[in-house]
Scaffold this active site. Sequence first.
Site, PDB file in Angstrom:
ATOM      1  N   THR A  48      12.592  19.127  19.565  1.00 39.68           N
ATOM      2  CA  THR A  48      13.715  19.108  20.506  1.00 39.68           C
ATOM      3  C   THR A  48      14.082  20.520  20.965  1.00 39.68           C
ATOM      4  O   THR A  48      13.803  21.495  20.251  1.00 39.68           O
ATOM      5  CB  THR A  48      14.936  18.464  19.800  1.00 39.68           C
ATOM      6  OG1 THR A  48      16.115  18.737  20.536  1.00 39.68           O
ATOM      7  CG2 THR A  48      15.153  19.046  18.409  1.00 39.68           C
ATOM      8  N   ASP A  49      14.763  20.604  22.108  1.00 39.68           N
ATOM      9  CA  ASP A  49      15.249  21.915  22.576  1.00 39.68           C
ATOM     10  C   ASP A  49      16.444  22.397  21.741  1.00 39.68           C
ATOM     11  O   ASP A  49      16.831  23.556  21.821  1.00 39.68           O
ATOM     12  CB  ASP A  49      15.631  21.865  24.066  1.00 39.68           C
ATOM     13  CG  ASP A  49      16.744  20.871  24.389  1.00 39.68           C
ATOM     14  OD1 ASP A  49      17.153  20.099  23.490  1.00 39.68           O
ATOM     15  OD2 ASP A  49      17.208  20.852  25.553  1.00 39.68           O
ATOM     16  N   GLU A  50      17.008  21.495  20.911  1.00 37.82           N
ATOM     17  CA  GLU A  50      18.222  21.867  20.177  1.00 37.82           C
ATOM     18  C   GLU A  50      17.955  22.946  19.130  1.00 37.82           C
ATOM     19  O   GLU A  50      18.879  23.602  18.653  1.00 37.82           O
ATOM     20  CB  GLU A  50      18.862  20.621  19.543  1.00 37.82           C
ATOM     21  CG  GLU A  50      19.103  19.550  20.599  1.00 37.82           C
ATOM     22  CD  GLU A  50      20.046  18.435  20.190  1.00 37.82           C
ATOM     23  OE1 GLU A  50      20.848  18.624  19.267  1.00 37.82           O
ATOM     24  OE2 GLU A  50      19.961  17.362  20.820  1.00 37.82           O
TER      25      GLU A  50
ATOM     26  N   TYR B 140      21.204  18.440  12.273  1.00 38.55           N
ATOM     27  CA  TYR B 140      20.036  17.843  12.931  1.00 38.55           C
ATOM     28  C   TYR B 140      19.082  18.925  13.417  1.00 38.55           C
ATOM     29  O   TYR B 140      17.891  18.933  13.088  1.00 38.55           O
ATOM     30  CB  TYR B 140      20.478  16.956  14.114  1.00 38.55           C
ATOM     31  CG  TYR B 140      19.347  16.590  15.058  1.00 38.55           C
ATOM     32  CD1 TYR B 140      18.276  15.818  14.623  1.00 38.55           C
ATOM     33  CD2 TYR B 140      19.346  17.021  16.394  1.00 38.55           C
ATOM     34  CE1 TYR B 140      17.223  15.487  15.488  1.00 38.55           C
ATOM     35  CE2 TYR B 140      18.307  16.692  17.260  1.00 38.55           C
ATOM     36  CZ  TYR B 140      17.259  15.925  16.802  1.00 38.55           C
ATOM     37  OH  TYR B 140      16.223  15.605  17.645  1.00 38.55           O
TER      38      TYR B 140
ATOM     39  N   LYS C  98      15.193  19.909  12.282  1.00 38.76           N
ATOM     40  CA  LYS C  98      14.044  19.893  13.211  1.00 38.76           C
ATOM     41  C   LYS C  98      13.416  21.298  13.278  1.00 38.76           C
ATOM     42  O   LYS C  98      12.193  21.434  13.320  1.00 38.76           O
ATOM     43  CB  LYS C  98      14.476  19.447  14.611  1.00 38.76           C
ATOM     44  CG  LYS C  98      14.852  17.984  14.749  1.00 38.76           C
ATOM     45  CD  LYS C  98      13.726  17.006  14.459  1.00 38.76           C
ATOM     46  CE  LYS C  98      12.650  17.015  15.516  1.00 38.76           C
ATOM     47  NZ  LYS C  98      11.657  15.912  15.277  1.00 38.76           N
TER      48      LYS C  98
HETATM   49  P1  NAD Z   1      15.017   7.323  17.308  1.00 34.16           P
HETATM   50  O1  NAD Z   1      16.106   7.618  16.316  1.00 34.16           O
HETATM   51  O2  NAD Z   1      15.252   6.364  18.414  1.00 34.16           O
HETATM   52  O3  NAD Z   1      13.724   6.790  16.532  1.00 34.16           O
HETATM   53  C1  NAD Z   1      13.295   7.332  15.307  1.00 34.16           C
HETATM   54  C2  NAD Z   1      12.281   6.365  14.702  1.00 34.16           C
HETATM   55  O4  NAD Z   1      11.823   6.941  13.458  1.00 34.16           O
HETATM   56  C3  NAD Z   1      12.877   4.985  14.365  1.00 34.16           C
HETATM   57  O5  NAD Z   1      11.993   3.979  14.778  1.00 34.16           O
HETATM   58  C4  NAD Z   1      12.998   5.022  12.839  1.00 34.16           C
HETATM   59  O6  NAD Z   1      12.866   3.736  12.244  1.00 34.16           O
HETATM   60  C5  NAD Z   1      11.853   5.947  12.454  1.00 34.16           C
HETATM   61  N1  NAD Z   1      12.100   6.622  11.163  1.00 34.16           N
HETATM   62  C6  NAD Z   1      13.235   7.270  10.783  1.00 34.16           C
HETATM   63  N2  NAD Z   1      13.086   7.741   9.527  1.00 34.16           N
HETATM   64  C7  NAD Z   1      11.832   7.388   9.117  1.00 34.16           C
HETATM   65  C8  NAD Z   1      11.104   7.595   7.925  1.00 34.16           C
HETATM   66  N3  NAD Z   1      11.629   8.255   6.870  1.00 34.16           N
HETATM   67  N4  NAD Z   1       9.836   7.124   7.847  1.00 34.16           N
HETATM   68  C9  NAD Z   1       9.280   6.434   8.902  1.00 34.16           C
HETATM   69  N5  NAD Z   1       9.943   6.203  10.043  1.00 34.16           N
HETATM   70  C10 NAD Z   1      11.202   6.670  10.151  1.00 34.16           C
HETATM   71  O7  NAD Z   1      14.563   8.752  17.837  1.00 34.16           O
HETATM   72  P2  NAD Z   1      14.057   9.187  19.286  1.00 34.16           P
HETATM   73  O8  NAD Z   1      15.231   9.517  20.128  1.00 34.16           O
HETATM   74  O9  NAD Z   1      13.055   8.208  19.761  1.00 34.16           O
HETATM   75  O10 NAD Z   1      13.331  10.564  18.926  1.00 34.16           O
HETATM   76  C11 NAD Z   1      11.973  10.585  18.529  1.00 34.16           C
HETATM   77  C12 NAD Z   1      11.571  12.025  18.231  1.00 34.16           C
HETATM   78  O11 NAD Z   1      11.755  12.822  19.397  1.00 34.16           O
HETATM   79  C13 NAD Z   1      12.394  12.678  17.129  1.00 34.16           C
HETATM   80  O12 NAD Z   1      11.542  13.474  16.349  1.00 34.16           O
HETATM   81  C14 NAD Z   1      13.401  13.542  17.885  1.00 34.16           C
HETATM   82  O13 NAD Z   1      13.794  14.656  17.121  1.00 34.16           O
HETATM   83  C15 NAD Z   1      12.586  13.936  19.099  1.00 34.16           C
HETATM   84  N6  NAD Z   1      13.358  14.204  20.333  1.00 34.16           N
HETATM   85  C16 NAD Z   1      14.294  13.329  20.775  1.00 34.16           C
HETATM   86  C17 NAD Z   1      14.990  13.582  21.963  1.00 34.16           C
HETATM   87  C18 NAD Z   1      16.004  12.604  22.513  1.00 34.16           C
HETATM   88  O14 NAD Z   1      16.680  12.924  23.496  1.00 34.16           O
HETATM   89  N7  NAD Z   1      16.136  11.409  21.970  1.00 34.16           N
HETATM   90  C19 NAD Z   1      14.732  14.765  22.670  1.00 34.16           C
HETATM   91  C20 NAD Z   1      13.760  15.651  22.175  1.00 34.16           C
HETATM   92  C21 NAD Z   1      13.084  15.353  21.017  1.00 34.16           C
HETATM   93  P1  TYD Z   2      24.046  12.955  22.581  1.00 35.96           P
HETATM   94  O1  TYD Z   2      23.600  11.821  23.436  1.00 35.96           O
HETATM   95  O2  TYD Z   2      24.560  12.654  21.203  1.00 35.96           O
HETATM   96  O3  TYD Z   2      22.842  13.986  22.535  1.00 35.96           O
HETATM   97  P2  TYD Z   2      22.798  15.517  21.931  1.00 35.96           P
HETATM   98  O4  TYD Z   2      23.998  15.755  21.105  1.00 35.96           O
HETATM   99  O5  TYD Z   2      21.555  15.453  21.106  1.00 35.96           O
HETATM  100  O6  TYD Z   2      22.712  16.398  23.127  1.00 35.96           O
HETATM  101  O7  TYD Z   2      25.184  13.741  23.345  1.00 35.96           O
HETATM  102  C1  TYD Z   2      24.985  14.275  24.648  1.00 35.96           C
HETATM  103  C2  TYD Z   2      26.241  15.012  25.035  1.00 35.96           C
HETATM  104  O8  TYD Z   2      27.318  14.062  25.177  1.00 35.96           O
HETATM  105  C3  TYD Z   2      26.707  16.013  23.991  1.00 35.96           C
HETATM  106  O9  TYD Z   2      27.293  17.132  24.653  1.00 35.96           O
HETATM  107  C4  TYD Z   2      27.783  15.262  23.224  1.00 35.96           C
HETATM  108  C5  TYD Z   2      28.402  14.373  24.284  1.00 35.96           C
HETATM  109  N1  TYD Z   2      28.952  13.072  23.785  1.00 35.96           N
HETATM  110  C6  TYD Z   2      30.246  12.695  24.126  1.00 35.96           C
HETATM  111  O10 TYD Z   2      30.980  13.422  24.831  1.00 35.96           O
HETATM  112  N2  TYD Z   2      30.707  11.483  23.644  1.00 35.96           N
HETATM  113  C7  TYD Z   2      29.960  10.656  22.868  1.00 35.96           C
HETATM  114  O11 TYD Z   2      30.439   9.585  22.436  1.00 35.96           O
HETATM  115  C8  TYD Z   2      28.614  11.063  22.548  1.00 35.96           C
HETATM  116  C9  TYD Z   2      27.728  10.195  21.697  1.00 35.96           C
HETATM  117  C10 TYD Z   2      28.148  12.281  23.043  1.00 35.96           C
END
Ligand code: NAD
Ligand code: TYD
Length: 351
Positions: free
Chosen positions: A132-134, A157, A161
């Site tokens: 992630t970019d975080e 988090y 990561k």
């Molecule tokens: P998500 O939470 O929707 O899915 C995570 C999946 O991992 C789930 O299916 C869960 O069952 C599985 N999981 C969790 N713990 C596990 C374990 N111990 N063993 C096996 N499986 C396990 O997450 P997402 O939003 O789809 O993100 C996927 C990846 O992409 C993550 O690594 C996250 O850090 C990265 N990512 C997410 C975003 C975003 O905006 N959602 C952006 C950049 C990177």
């Molecule tokens: P989120 O979807 O949790 O992603 P991330 O924290 O990984 O960027 O949140 C996106 C933005 O929205 C973040 O600035 C937090 C804000 N936010 C709210 O204002 N209210 C909410 O209920 C949630 C879940 C997020």
Amino acid sequence: MSKKILITGGAGFIGSHVIRLFVNKYPDYTIVNLDALTYAGNLENLKDVEEKSNYRFVKANILDASLLEQIFNEYQITDVIHLAAESHVDRSILSPLDFVYTNIIGTVNLLNTAKKFWSGNMEGHLFYHISTDEVFGSLGDTGFFTETTAYDPRSPYSASKASSDHFVRAYHETYHLPTIVSNCSNNYGPNHFPEKLIPLFIHNILEKKPLPVYGDGLYTRDWLYVKDHARAIDTIFHQGKAGETYNIGGFNEWKNIDLVKLLCALMDEKLGRVKGESEQLITYVKDRPGHDRRYAIDASKINKQFGWEPSVTFEEGLSETIDWYLKNTEWLQHVTSGAYQHYYESMYGNR
Ligand code: NAD
Ligand code: TYD
């Protein structure tokens, strides 16, 4: 050699889109979806691919090192695309250790298994870690994260990561494991669990519940449609160079409050509500502790090297996303029952 790719976290939000893309686009590959099915994992996300002959599902936890070894042996895994993670910042603030276990120890377990299994000849294999970019921390009003920006994680988090990214790189340098890391901005789209901003607010607008905007609402995120992230993962998996890292982003920055207002307007239109009705639900609530002010990705490296760019505008992607949630009310009902109610109460109940 036909690839046998282990995709971890394939039942989650992004993972399910990656699985669908690979299963359909590469009939000669075997795609093994490894997922522990935590609250965020949902096999309903993959109904349309579960009968495909090149798809397998294995319920397993990446904390179980001996099971990982069995799976590598059984399926003769040639490549890994690692998405399994605990992924929600607010949950990491409530329970940091869960993030240490899955995101750090789980990743090291996978690295150890791949290293051992491919030790005879690393060539032709790839361990691709999705991050992630975080990890880069928080930006001021200007500037972008590039591949060389120093890591500065500020939430449990992002700290977990960042740690996993460091381990992946360390395994490349120390053991010559062929690895790639990509760092992507905020994703949105179908199948997104309604604890994150966009799906939570779609759900609450539908139910006419308050929309809890944290702090002053002026926090900025760079949004990318999940199918475009999956396309970028496909591109990097096939064209990326081992040892490299790639940033993926939407060139699409939005302040939370502006995004929420756009979402309200689109939903009022689609639901046939009076213009401005859903905006009335906006409720400013206590800020998230350590809330990162702004994220913005410079994705010019993959754009220049591979020609990748987002395929849809934000308005198009958001509109498709809302339509998906309006069509899939059963999916939404399933994931918002049970344990979700308890989480929602503890997050927002007493605000
Ligand atoms: P998500 O939470 O929707 O899915 C995570 C999946 O991992 C789930 O299916 C869960 O069952 C599985 N999981 C969790 N713990 C596990 C374990 N111990 N063993 C096996 N499986 C396990 O997450 P997402 O939003 O789809 O993100 C996927 C990846 O992409 C993550 O690594 C996250 O850090 C990265 N990512 C997410 C975003 C975003 O905006 N959602 C952006 C950049 C990177
Ligand atoms: P989120 O979807 O949790 O992603 P991330 O924290 O990984 O960027 O949140 C996106 C933005 O929205 C973040 O600035 C937090 C804000 N936010 C709210 O204002 N209210 C909410 O209920 C949630 C879940 C997020």
